[in-house]
Scaffold this active site. Sequence first.
Site: not given
Length: 305
Positions: A52, A220, A225-226
């Site tokens: 990261y 996905g 973001v949904f």
Amino acid sequence: MRTIKLGTSALEVPVVAVGCMRINSLTKTDAEKFVQAALEEGANFFDHADIYGGGECESIFAEAIHMNDDVRENVILQSKCGIRKGMFDFSKEHILEAVDGSLRRLKTDYLDVLLLHRPDALVEPEEVAEAFDILEQAGKVRYFGVSNQKPMQIELLKRYVRQPLVANQLQLSITNATMISNGINVNMENDAAIDRDGSVLDYCRLHDITVQPWSPFQYGFFEGVFLNNDKFKELNQKIDEIAARYGVSNTTIAIAWLLRHPAKMQPIIGTMNIGRLRDSCKASDIHLTREEWYEIYRAAGNILP
């Protein structure tokens, strides 16, 4: 915050973990405020990885939390290793080197948990076992686990690794729920019935391995973001309806949906927004009904046979 046992370990961990993959996007001051906010919420489990920010995220975190012996006693640190540029590497040499790097950057003598990040096609489990023994005996790692692995990959490791594998970090969200949907659509002629992971959810429950959902707000593979996304109007309408019923945000309900599953999961929250972090932590106190859970599941386009 409510806690659970991490796998078969002695660790009591908060049900919401704080992912630090994006902490390098914050200023020094904002990073300090973010970490402090997490601690105020009881979210003292911080998830890292050696890749990261090229390692920078671990260093930034250590500075933001002002790491010292007193601070270290009150936090739980998890890191991951095994991803290198252009390849995966579970060799003994790399695991040992990666852990030493994480310890140095995090300014600590030990990790509470080490996960193997992504399956290495060239894994030699005997080498993994040797590395784990060295790390445990040296006091550098207390517990071990995996990430993105399916049952037979875990079984191969378990044939050689002496330590229990306490966690498996897997992609899971309301819109990325194949490991749930294939268990519902057994023997059906539809895409939802495709077993893409060897029934990993059932396997982890059978073997007391804590599932740590990553990207719990994503659809996905990092497509977005949904929540509040016009691509998922029906889902957002349903989430908003249930959120209003409980007097919380849609963020809270998205995490509460994962926590409602009896597998006793520990979602990894990757947001660097303090408001969304606090909303995620509120999910600890929400228990969706069975009807509400399935309403959200169906609203995301998941089918029931």
